[in-house]
Design a protein around this motif. Structure first.
Motif, PDB file in Angstrom:
ATOM      1  N   THR A 176       0.347   3.737  -4.258  1.00 33.31           N
ATOM      2  CA  THR A 176       1.282   2.738  -3.731  1.00 33.31           C
ATOM      3  C   THR A 176       2.147   2.173  -4.847  1.00 33.31           C
ATOM      4  O   THR A 176       3.357   1.976  -4.677  1.00 33.31           O
ATOM      5  CB  THR A 176       0.523   1.604  -3.018  1.00 33.31           C
ATOM      6  N   ASP A 177       1.527   1.923  -5.995  1.00 24.70           N
ATOM      7  CA  ASP A 177       2.287   1.417  -7.140  1.00 24.70           C
ATOM      8  C   ASP A 177       3.300   2.455  -7.637  1.00 24.70           C
ATOM      9  O   ASP A 177       4.395   2.103  -8.084  1.00 24.70           O
ATOM     10  CB  ASP A 177       1.334   1.048  -8.286  1.00 24.70           C
ATOM     11  N   HIS A 178       2.915   3.720  -7.545  1.00 24.50           N
ATOM     12  CA  HIS A 178       3.808   4.789  -8.014  1.00 24.50           C
ATOM     13  C   HIS A 178       4.974   4.990  -7.055  1.00 24.50           C
ATOM     14  O   HIS A 178       6.143   4.955  -7.446  1.00 24.50           O
ATOM     15  CB  HIS A 178       3.026   6.091  -8.165  1.00 24.50           C
ATOM     16  N   ASP A 179       4.672   5.223  -5.782  1.00 25.93           N
ATOM     17  CA  ASP A 179       5.699   5.404  -4.745  1.00 25.93           C
ATOM     18  C   ASP A 179       5.014   5.296  -3.390  1.00 25.93           C
ATOM     19  O   ASP A 179       4.468   6.275  -2.871  1.00 25.93           O
ATOM     20  CB  ASP A 179       6.387   6.760  -4.896  1.00 25.93           C
ATOM     21  N   ALA A 180       5.070   4.101  -2.825  1.00 23.86           N
ATOM     22  CA  ALA A 180       4.345   3.826  -1.576  1.00 23.86           C
ATOM     23  C   ALA A 180       4.844   4.684  -0.422  1.00 23.86           C
ATOM     24  O   ALA A 180       4.051   5.256   0.336  1.00 23.86           O
ATOM     25  CB  ALA A 180       4.469   2.344  -1.222  1.00 23.86           C
ATOM     26  N   LYS A 207      -4.147   2.261  -4.112  1.00 21.18           N
ATOM     27  CA  LYS A 207      -3.415   1.269  -4.911  1.00 21.18           C
ATOM     28  C   LYS A 207      -2.532   1.957  -5.948  1.00 21.18           C
ATOM     29  O   LYS A 207      -1.364   1.590  -6.127  1.00 21.18           O
ATOM     30  CB  LYS A 207      -4.402   0.328  -5.598  1.00 21.18           C
ATOM     31  N   GLU A 208      -3.080   2.936  -6.643  1.00 18.95           N
ATOM     32  CA  GLU A 208      -2.314   3.612  -7.684  1.00 18.95           C
ATOM     33  C   GLU A 208      -1.123   4.392  -7.104  1.00 18.95           C
ATOM     34  O   GLU A 208      -0.027   4.375  -7.665  1.00 18.95           O
ATOM     35  CB  GLU A 208      -3.220   4.550  -8.478  1.00 18.95           C
ATOM     36  N   LEU A 225      -1.729  -0.546   2.900  1.00 25.41           N
ATOM     37  CA  LEU A 225      -2.567  -0.120   1.787  1.00 25.41           C
ATOM     38  C   LEU A 225      -3.950   0.296   2.281  1.00 25.41           C
ATOM     39  O   LEU A 225      -4.461   1.366   1.918  1.00 25.41           O
ATOM     40  CB  LEU A 225      -2.697  -1.247   0.761  1.00 25.41           C
TER      41      LEU A 225
END
Length: 231
Positions: free
Chosen positions: A121-125, A118-119, A96
Motif C-alpha cells: 500500500t505504501d509503495h502503490d496502493a 502495508k508495504e 488495507l
C-alpha cells in the motif's frame, strides 16, 4: 552459478488469441465461401470475386468486432480502477485489511499478510489492489487497437491462401484444391499456435482439422444443392 530464466507463455495470450482466431477465421470462412460458390457455380471470375469480397469484408468485420469487444473490457477495467481509487481515498484502512485478507486466504499468516499489505500500500496502493483484488496486470490488460490490428492482419493472411488458390487452381479441381491446401495450412497453423502457446501439438492439429473439415464440408454441400436446384 547461472540461473536459467523460466519461459512463460501467458504474456502472449492476448495477441496470440486474436492472431490465431483471425487466421483460422480468415482461412476457414474464405475457403468455405469459395468452396460453396465453386460447388454451385464453377466460374473463375465469380470464385475470385467471392474470395476477394470474403477476405476484405471478413478482415474489416473481424477487426471491428475485436476492437469493440476489447474496448468494452477496457471500459470495465477503467471503471473498476476508478471505483477502487475512490474507495482507497474514502476508506483506506478498510481497504488495507481487505488486501491483507486476500493474502491470508492464499496461505500467509495474519501478521505477515498485514505487513505485506502495508508495504504494498505504501509503495502503490492502487496497483496492489488492481493486481491482487481485481486480477489486473500488464499481461492481461485490454489493448483494443493491438487486438484489432492483429485480427485484421491475421484474417487477411489466412484468407490470402484460398484467394491465391482461386487464381491458380483448375476450375474442375477447385473444390479439392481449396480443401487440400486449407487442411495443410490449418495443420501448420495449429502446430505453430500450439508451439507458441506451449501446449500439445497433436490435439491442436486434430481439433483444427476436424472442425475445418466440418465447416468446409457443410458449405460445399449447401453450394452443391443450391447449384443443382438452379440447374
Amino acid at each position: 552459478m547461472h540461473h536459467q530464466i523460466e519461459k512463460h507463455y501467458v504474456n502472449r495470450v492476448g495477441w496470440l488469441r486474436a492472431a490465431v482466431l483471425g487466421a483460422n477465421d480468415g482461412l476457414l470462412s474464405t475457403t468455405s465461401i469459395v468452396i460453396g460458390v465453386a460447388a454451385a457455380q464453377p466460374d473463375r471470375n465469380t470464385i475470385i470475386l467471392a474470395a476477394l469480397a470474403g477476405m476484405i469484408a471478413g478482415a474489416m468485420s473481424m477487426a471491428a468486432g475485436e476492437y469493440v469487444s476489447v474496448s468494452s473490457q477496457e471500459d470495465t477495467e477503467k471503471a473498476d480502477l476508478f471505483r477502487e481509487k475512490r474507495e482507497l481515498e474514502e476508506m483506506p484502512e478498510q481497504e488495507l485489511y481487505e488486501l491483507a485478507k486476500i493474502y491470508e486466504k492464499r496461505g500467509v499468516s495474519k501478521e505477515t499478510a498485514l505487513q505485506v499489505a502495508k508495504e504494498l500500500t505504501d509503495h502503490d496502493a492502487l496497483e496492489a489492489h488492481a493486481r491482487d483484488e481485481l486480477g489486473m496486470n500488464e499481461i492481461t490488460q485490454a489493448k483494443p487497437l493491438q487486438a484489432a490490428i492483429a485480427s485484421f492482419g491475421s484474417f487477411a493472411m489466412g484468407a490470402l491462401l484460398p484467394f491465391i488458390v482461386s487464381l491458380a487452381a483448375p476450375i474442375k479441381l477447385m473444390v479439392y484444391c481449396q480443401y487440400g491446401f486449407s487442411i495443410i495450412f490449418l495443420m501448420a497453423l495449429g502446430a505453430i499456435s500450439a508451439k507458441m502457446g506451449g501446449s500439445g501439438i497433436k490435439l491442436a492439429v486434430l481439433r483444427i482439422c476436424f472442425w475445418g473439415t466440418v465447416a468446409m464440408g457443410v458449405t460445399a454441400l449447401v453450394g452443391h444443392l443450391f447449384g443443382v436446384n438452379i440447374n
